[in-house]
Design a protein around this motif. Structure first.
Motif: not given
Length: 353
Positions: A24-53
């Motif tokens: 999930p940290m590999l560069p994907t369209a210029g940023v770590p893939f997870l950055t794209h997912l975070f942007s969608r999570i934030r857009a729906v109004g969710i702000t508290h995110v827990v990562l299971g690593t």
């Protein structure tokens, strides 16, 4: 609502690129893939995110920190041993604050309407809601049939004659009570244990069915496709570091005017693409070089790797700091491991190098 993102896998199918960073940290369209997912999570109004690593857990916290730069509050929970999807969800339960939690597999690129998934969950007072996506050929996946009201009826293994084209898309909404029913301290599969068990108990499992963009980025071919689809605007993201189009060229990269870069390619910071080179539908990590006259198609080039003059790469993975010599030809499935040098040879490779 809280969000949980499961990012504990080792990404073995993407080696050698995942030897240095989790998938999930590999560069994907210029940023770590997870950055794209975070942007969608934030857009729906969710702000508290827990990562299971688990694998290389420190890479996530070192890059994203507390999440404030993304408008999020991030927490990290490390699995001491692999727990599978269900066990990974249960392992973060003590960090959750709300009655409902949205769960994401951290290697899925999706265009689903997340607000719509939440709406389906709440409108049906479901114990668990699953995003189910319709695919053209469901034979490679387990299938999830639903009744006329959208209630999940079963979880079926892969078959040559699937009864439905609906598959589990790796995005769920759990009520707290359903989440806490997952056993602790061991591996648990949601598809083989958690969901069938909840069905047997008479709990309501609801399907949110659509035909939105969906792609599992687990293989090199899928990863390249997903990155290209993001660059071209086919897959949605508010995190692109530039306008959608045929290519994204990051700051500090040098692309010669006589080079051709197309197909949703990403050219990382500090990369060099020389005259007459052609890069199509590929991802160049920071500092990679494609020499004059070389052809790179649907391939992944690791950081500071080099492709020699007039070499040809198609459907290939080149590891960090590896070198492909001039006039070499690497074809479908070839992988060059980090630091390896293939000398100028004019030889065709189609297996791991």
């Amino acid at each position: 609502m809280d969000a949980v993102v499961l990012v504990g896998g080792k990404g073995t199918r993407l080696r050698p690129l995942t030897l240095s960073a989790p998938k999930p940290m590999l560069p994907t369209a210029g940023v770590p893939f997870l950055t794209h997912l975070f942007s969608r999570i934030r857009a729906v109004g969710i702000t508290h995110v827990v990562l299971g690593t688990s694998y290389k857990a420190e890479v996530f916290s070192e890059h994203f920190g507390d999440g404030s730069s993304l408008g999020l509050e991030l927490e990290y929970v490390v699995e001491e041993e692999p727990l599978d999807t269900g066990g990974g969800i249960r392992n973060v339960a003590d960090r959750l604050r709300e009655d409902d939690v949205m769960v994401f597999n951290g290697d899925i690129l999706s265009g689903v309407d997340l607000a719509g998934v939440v709406g389906t969950h709440r409108d049906n007072a479901a114990d668990v809601t699953l995003h189910l996506v319709k695919v053209a050929d469901p034979r490679a996946f387990g299938c999830v049939p639903t009744d006329a009201e959208g209630r999940v009826e079963a979880f079926l293994e892969k078959t040559e004659n699937p009864p439905t084209d609906q598959i589990n898309a790796g995005c769920y909404v759990f009520r707290r009570e359903a989440l806490l029913s997952i056993p602790t301290g061991r591996r648990v599969s949601v598809e083989r244990e958690t969901f069938p068990g909840l069905l047997a108990e008479g709990k309501r499992l609801q399907g949110h069915v659509d035909t939105s963009y969906w792609l599992d980025l687990g293989t090199p071919g899928a990863f390249v496709q997903g990155s290209a689809d993001l660059v071209r605007g086919i897959a949605p993201s508010a995190a692109l570091p530039g306008p959608a189009g045929e290519a994204i060229v990051l700051d500090g990269a040098q692309v010669h005017p006589e080079a051709v870069v197309t197909g949703g390619s990403t050219i990382g910071a500090g990369c060099v693409v020389e005259a007459g080179a052609r890069v199509d539908g590929s991802v160049l990590f920071d500092g990679a070089t494609v020499a004059a006259g070389a052809v790179v198609e649907r391939s992944l080039l690791g950081a500071r790797s080099t492709v020699g003059a007039q070499a040809v790469l198609r459907d290939v993975v080149v590891g960090d700091e590896a070198t492909v010599g001039a006039r070499c030809e690497l074809l479908s499935g070839a992988r060059v491991w980090p630091g390896i040098t293939l000398p100028e040879c004019g030889v065709r490779f189609s297996t791991d190098a």
